[in-house]
Design an enzyme around this catalytic site. Structure first.
Site, PDB file in Angstrom:
ATOM      1  CG  LEU A  69      -1.712   1.271   1.505  1.00 27.23           C
ATOM      2  CD1 LEU A  69      -2.946   1.264   0.610  1.00 27.23           C
ATOM      3  CD2 LEU A  69      -2.107   1.372   2.966  1.00 27.23           C
ATOM      4  CB  CYS A  70       2.190   3.743  -1.716  1.00 20.37           C
ATOM      5  SG  CYS A  70       1.668   3.797  -3.437  1.00 20.37           S
ATOM      6  CG  HIS A  71      -0.871   9.400  -1.595  1.00 18.76           C
ATOM      7  ND1 HIS A  71      -0.492  10.629  -2.045  1.00 18.76           N
ATOM      8  CD2 HIS A  71      -2.138   9.552  -1.134  1.00 18.76           C
ATOM      9  CE1 HIS A  71      -1.490  11.490  -1.866  1.00 18.76           C
ATOM     10  NE2 HIS A  71      -2.501  10.853  -1.315  1.00 18.76           N
ATOM     11  N   GLY A  73      -0.681   4.103  -5.308  1.00 18.17           N
ATOM     12  CA  GLY A  73      -0.468   2.774  -5.875  1.00 18.17           C
ATOM     13  C   GLY A  73       0.772   2.597  -6.715  1.00 18.17           C
ATOM     14  CB  ILE A  98      -4.139   5.395   1.753  1.00 14.81           C
ATOM     15  CG1 ILE A  98      -5.038   5.487   2.983  1.00 14.81           C
ATOM     16  CG2 ILE A  98      -3.394   6.682   1.448  1.00 14.81           C
ATOM     17  CD1 ILE A  98      -4.318   5.410   4.288  1.00 14.81           C
TER      18      ILE A  98
END
Length: 112
Positions: A69-71, A73, A98
């Site tokens: 997961l990141c901001h 993708g 997210i």
């Protein structure tokens, strides 16, 4: 590596073998994790910034499914590809990150 939409995470988790405990690997920077985060029932959470992952790879179990997961993708996609090259065979990139979680699943998670 597989892409999984935030709206499909529950179905993915339900499809995993009983007794399997995946890890949500958050590869964002610490300030980002403090700004916006979420947890999933039955899923371990681990925050390791993308640039620290090579030196902290031993914190992950190659037998454990990993949800990267990141901001938005993109960093998580690079991390997922890296993990596959390291022998992890159950790696999923959380598409949209997210930001998508906040927009499509839980609006109480702040956007940034």
């Amino acid at each position: 590596m597989q892409q999984v939409r935030v709206t499909d995470l529950a179905a993915l988790l339900a499809s995993l073998d009983a007794g399997t405990r995946p890890v949500l690997l958050d590869v964002r920077e610490p300030w980002e994790v403090q700004t916006a985060s979420f947890t999933l029932p039955g899923v371990d959470s681990l925050a390791i910034p993308m640039n620290e992952l090579p030196g902290r790879l031993d914190e992950l179990d190659p037998e454990q499914p990993v949800l990267s997961l990141c901001h938005h993708g993109m960093r998580s996609l690079q991390v997922a590809a890296f993990l596959e090259r390291q022998g992890f065979d159950q790696v999923f990139n959380v598409a949209g990150g997210i930001d998508a979680w906040s927009r499509e699943v839980d609006a109480s998670v702040p956007l940034y």
